[in-house]
Design a protein around this motif. Structure first.
Motif, mmCIF file in Angstrom:
data_model
loop_
_atom_site.group_PDB
_atom_site.id
_atom_site.type_symbol
_atom_site.label_atom_id
_atom_site.label_comp_id
_atom_site.label_asym_id
_atom_site.label_seq_id
_atom_site.Cartn_x
_atom_site.Cartn_y
_atom_site.Cartn_z
ATOM 1 N N GLY A 97 -2.784 -3.144 -2.869
ATOM 2 C CA GLY A 97 -3.660 -4.290 -2.741
ATOM 3 C C GLY A 97 -2.911 -5.486 -2.180
ATOM 4 O O GLY A 97 -1.818 -5.362 -1.634
ATOM 5 N N ALA A 127 -2.936 3.817 -3.344
ATOM 6 C CA ALA A 127 -3.060 2.676 -4.246
ATOM 7 C C ALA A 127 -2.414 1.472 -3.579
ATOM 8 O O ALA A 127 -1.587 1.607 -2.675
ATOM 9 C CB ALA A 127 -2.401 2.955 -5.587
ATOM 10 N N ASP A 141 0.835 -1.194 0.000
ATOM 11 C CA ASP A 141 0.000 0.000 0.000
ATOM 12 C C ASP A 141 0.870 1.244 0.000
ATOM 13 O O ASP A 141 1.882 1.294 0.694
ATOM 14 C CB ASP A 141 -0.910 0.032 1.232
ATOM 15 C CG ASP A 141 -1.950 -1.074 1.202
ATOM 16 O OD1 ASP A 141 -2.702 -1.134 0.221
ATOM 17 O OD2 ASP A 141 -1.990 -1.872 2.150
ATOM 18 N N TYR A 164 -1.824 -9.811 -2.802
ATOM 19 C CA TYR A 164 -1.528 -10.798 -3.836
ATOM 20 C C TYR A 164 -0.896 -12.006 -3.157
ATOM 21 O O TYR A 164 -0.029 -11.867 -2.294
ATOM 22 C CB TYR A 164 -0.555 -10.192 -4.856
ATOM 23 C CG TYR A 164 -0.335 -11.036 -6.080
ATOM 24 C CD1 TYR A 164 -1.305 -11.124 -7.065
ATOM 25 C CD2 TYR A 164 0.854 -11.736 -6.252
ATOM 26 C CE1 TYR A 164 -1.098 -11.886 -8.199
ATOM 27 C CE2 TYR A 164 1.075 -12.498 -7.376
ATOM 28 C CZ TYR A 164 0.088 -12.576 -8.347
ATOM 29 O OH TYR A 164 0.295 -13.337 -9.465
ATOM 30 N N GLU A 169 1.762 4.600 -8.580
ATOM 31 C CA GLU A 169 1.985 3.263 -9.123
ATOM 32 C C GLU A 169 2.679 2.431 -8.047
ATOM 33 O O GLU A 169 3.655 2.872 -7.440
ATOM 34 C CB GLU A 169 2.854 3.328 -10.373
ATOM 35 C CG GLU A 169 3.068 1.978 -11.024
ATOM 36 C CD GLU A 169 3.935 2.066 -12.268
ATOM 37 O OE1 GLU A 169 4.609 1.069 -12.559
ATOM 38 O OE2 GLU A 169 3.944 3.117 -12.923
ATOM 39 N N LYS A 204 3.029 -8.174 -9.821
ATOM 40 C CA LYS A 204 1.696 -7.570 -9.659
ATOM 41 C C LYS A 204 1.877 -6.067 -9.521
ATOM 42 O O LYS A 204 2.839 -5.609 -8.910
ATOM 43 C CB LYS A 204 0.993 -8.143 -8.424
ATOM 44 C CG LYS A 204 -0.382 -7.596 -8.154
ATOM 45 C CD LYS A 204 -1.375 -8.002 -9.217
ATOM 46 C CE LYS A 204 -2.755 -7.471 -8.881
ATOM 47 N NZ LYS A 204 -3.692 -7.652 -9.958
ATOM 48 N N SER A 205 0.959 -5.304 -10.119
ATOM 49 C CA SER A 205 1.034 -3.848 -9.987
ATOM 50 C C SER A 205 -0.367 -3.269 -9.823
ATOM 51 O O SER A 205 -1.356 -3.848 -10.268
ATOM 52 C CB SER A 205 1.742 -3.222 -11.188
ATOM 53 O OG SER A 205 0.998 -3.447 -12.363
ATOM 54 N N TRP A 206 -0.407 -2.121 -9.159
ATOM 55 C CA TRP A 206 -1.642 -1.378 -8.953
ATOM 56 C C TRP A 206 -1.339 0.077 -9.272
ATOM 57 O O TRP A 206 -0.212 0.542 -9.086
ATOM 58 C CB TRP A 206 -2.107 -1.467 -7.502
ATOM 59 C CG TRP A 206 -2.350 -2.831 -6.999
ATOM 60 C CD1 TRP A 206 -3.537 -3.520 -7.022
ATOM 61 C CD2 TRP A 206 -1.417 -3.710 -6.363
ATOM 62 N NE1 TRP A 206 -3.383 -4.747 -6.450
ATOM 63 C CE2 TRP A 206 -2.088 -4.901 -6.031
ATOM 64 C CE3 TRP A 206 -0.069 -3.608 -6.044
ATOM 65 C CZ2 TRP A 206 -1.467 -5.962 -5.400
ATOM 66 C CZ3 TRP A 206 0.562 -4.670 -5.427
ATOM 67 C CH2 TRP A 206 -0.138 -5.833 -5.106
ATOM 68 N N SER A 207 -2.346 0.806 -9.737
ATOM 69 C CA SER A 207 -2.138 2.223 -9.996
ATOM 70 C C SER A 207 -3.420 2.995 -9.711
ATOM 71 O O SER A 207 -4.516 2.429 -9.680
ATOM 72 C CB SER A 207 -1.679 2.466 -11.434
ATOM 73 O OG SER A 207 -2.674 2.033 -12.331
ATOM 74 N N ASN A 208 -3.245 4.294 -9.499
ATOM 75 C CA ASN A 208 -4.384 5.160 -9.222
ATOM 76 C C ASN A 208 -4.003 6.582 -9.601
ATOM 77 O O ASN A 208 -2.888 7.026 -9.338
ATOM 78 C CB ASN A 208 -4.769 5.092 -7.738
ATOM 79 C CG ASN A 208 -6.040 5.853 -7.434
ATOM 80 O OD1 ASN A 208 -6.860 6.080 -8.302
ATOM 81 N ND2 ASN A 208 -6.197 6.241 -6.195
#
Length: 145
Positions: free
Chosen positions: A107, A105, A61, A109, A75, A92-96
């Motif tokens: 999460g 952003a 996070d 996994y 990112e 794994k990637s997350w973006s906002n």
């Protein structure tokens, strides 16, 4: 001959403890020093959290607060170390992208045992549609056994 030598040695020891120089700073000098802090123009707070549970659930996070920002792009990448190629690979990637002065952003996994992992967080601060500041944080590496 031994008595005068002992007497001189004792006198020298006594004088060295009494006449020892002091290297303490004067109080005026200490108050003139500058405060140490990160030199960002917009970013106020950027925090990164990375943890792996005992069951193999990785949590990454990132949260950012930027004063006077119009928008913030974040990112987050969860990376696994590839010991064959000696490189980190993103699994794994997350973006906002969010308008305003606060954004986050990330999460969870599920990961595999026997590898080294880390989390990377990047942020871009936008004013007038342009990136005015960017920063990257890298977590400590954790081995999931």
């Amino acid at each position: 001959m031994k008595k005068p030598f002992k007497l001189i040695l004792i006198v020298c020891l006594i004088l060295s403890t009494v006449i020892a120089p002091s290297f303490a700073l004067h109080t005026d000098v200490a108050t003139e020093s500058k405060d140490m802090h990160a030199m960002f123009d917009y970013i106020n707070i950027m925090g990164l959290y990375f943890d792996i549970s005992t069951w193999g659930k990785a949590e990454c996070d990132v949260i950012v607060t930027a004063l006077d920002a119009e928008a913030i792009g974040i990112e987050v990448e969860l990376q696994q170390y590839d010991s064959k190629n000696y490189r980190w690979k993103t699994i794994k990637s997350w973006s906002n992208y969010e308008e305003g002065i606060t954004s986050g952003a990330g999460g969870t996994y599920w990961i595999l045992k026997g590898y080294l992992y880390r989390c990377i967080g990047r942020c871009d601060i936008y004013v007038g549609g342009k990136i005015v500041e960017e920063h990257e944080m890298i977590s400590k590496c954790k081995y999931y056994d």
